[in-house]
Design an enzyme around this catalytic site. Sequence first.
Site, PDB file in Angstrom:
ATOM      1  CB  SER A  20      -1.851   5.615   0.007  1.00 15.86           C
ATOM      2  OG  SER A  20      -0.939   5.323   1.044  1.00 15.86           O
ATOM      3  CG  HIS A  73       3.188   4.178  -1.620  1.00 18.55           C
ATOM      4  ND1 HIS A  73       2.580   3.077  -1.092  1.00 18.55           N
ATOM      5  CD2 HIS A  73       2.447   5.240  -1.225  1.00 18.55           C
ATOM      6  CE1 HIS A  73       1.520   3.436  -0.396  1.00 18.55           C
ATOM      7  NE2 HIS A  73       1.410   4.753  -0.463  1.00 18.55           N
ATOM      8  CG  ASP A 122       4.544   0.409  -1.371  1.00 21.50           C
ATOM      9  OD1 ASP A 122       5.186   1.228  -0.692  1.00 21.50           O
ATOM     10  OD2 ASP A 122       3.307   0.444  -1.484  1.00 21.50           O
TER      11      ASP A 122
END
Length: 333
Positions: free
Chosen positions: A97, A272, A216
């Site tokens: 991320s 995610h 996500d």
Amino acid sequence: MASLSQSTTFLIIIFFFTFILIPTTQAIPFIVFHGISDKCSNRGIIQFTELLSSWSNSQGYCVEIGDGSWDSWTMPLLEQVKNMSELSEGYNIVGLSQGTMIGRGIIEFCDGGPPVKNFISLAGPHAGTASIPFCGSALICILLDSFIKSEIYSNYVQEHLAPSGYLKIPTDMTGYLEGCRFLPKLNNEISGTRNSTYKERFASLQNLVLIMFEDDTVLIPKETSWFGYFPDGSFDPILPAQETKLYKEDWIGLKTLDEAGKVKFINVSGNHLQISRSDMKKYIAPYLEDQASAPTEQTVTEPSSYEWLSRLRYLFKDLIGLNEDQSLLHTTY
């Protein structure tokens, strides 16, 4: 006699794992940059790094973002780049991320640093994100979210809140290009000031692995993990990477890498960063293993007792298929 037989069998198993299944040569090391609100001491990050080390036979290091989870929210991204002597002969990067932004910053911005061979990105906001990620439901998170929404491109927010450095509101491109301090530079977006060195460094990668999560809900849009994004001035449609100006005009070398077959666009199930161990082993580990492009002289090492026990534990888990499809990382950003 039965006890002696069991002990002998156990010693044979240990000998087998130690001298046959555990290689003594290692590939070039890799570093892991964790996501926001996370830290290297968290169990998920430790297991993530150890598993990849075990599967690839390469030494892995998690590089802490400042002093941990709080600094990952508040430290400017450019101050999070660190040098490690262990990486002097070259290394691979695994970014999670926001950690993917730090990894790219090292590749593009660092002068005279050791070469990065492969860059593996999990849920990276490479083209930006049009929504501010929440850090949870705590009062401080609600206050932070309200605060940065009000003046996202102000000097104060840009200096003190890392996520503001990659928030790209498509209906406020003027504010973004003038006020956002990190992503426009990283993506070479500002006309007249594009740096060819950033492009050369990024295009020098041997492999760029871009992993997008199908479900996500943190990154808006999720296609930003593949450099896809909204067109300037609108939230519709979502452009694939190949239809963006960044790609077509090759601002950072993405087109160059793609045309050379060095970009791997990978889509996995889950929200995610909720990657399963089987997907880790399939899509990440192969790019951390010793390759022809890695240094030809391998270093013979004596694994520490910790490394030895760790590898033995994961080898047993692999043999019986334990938790193979369960999500390992539970960080949200």
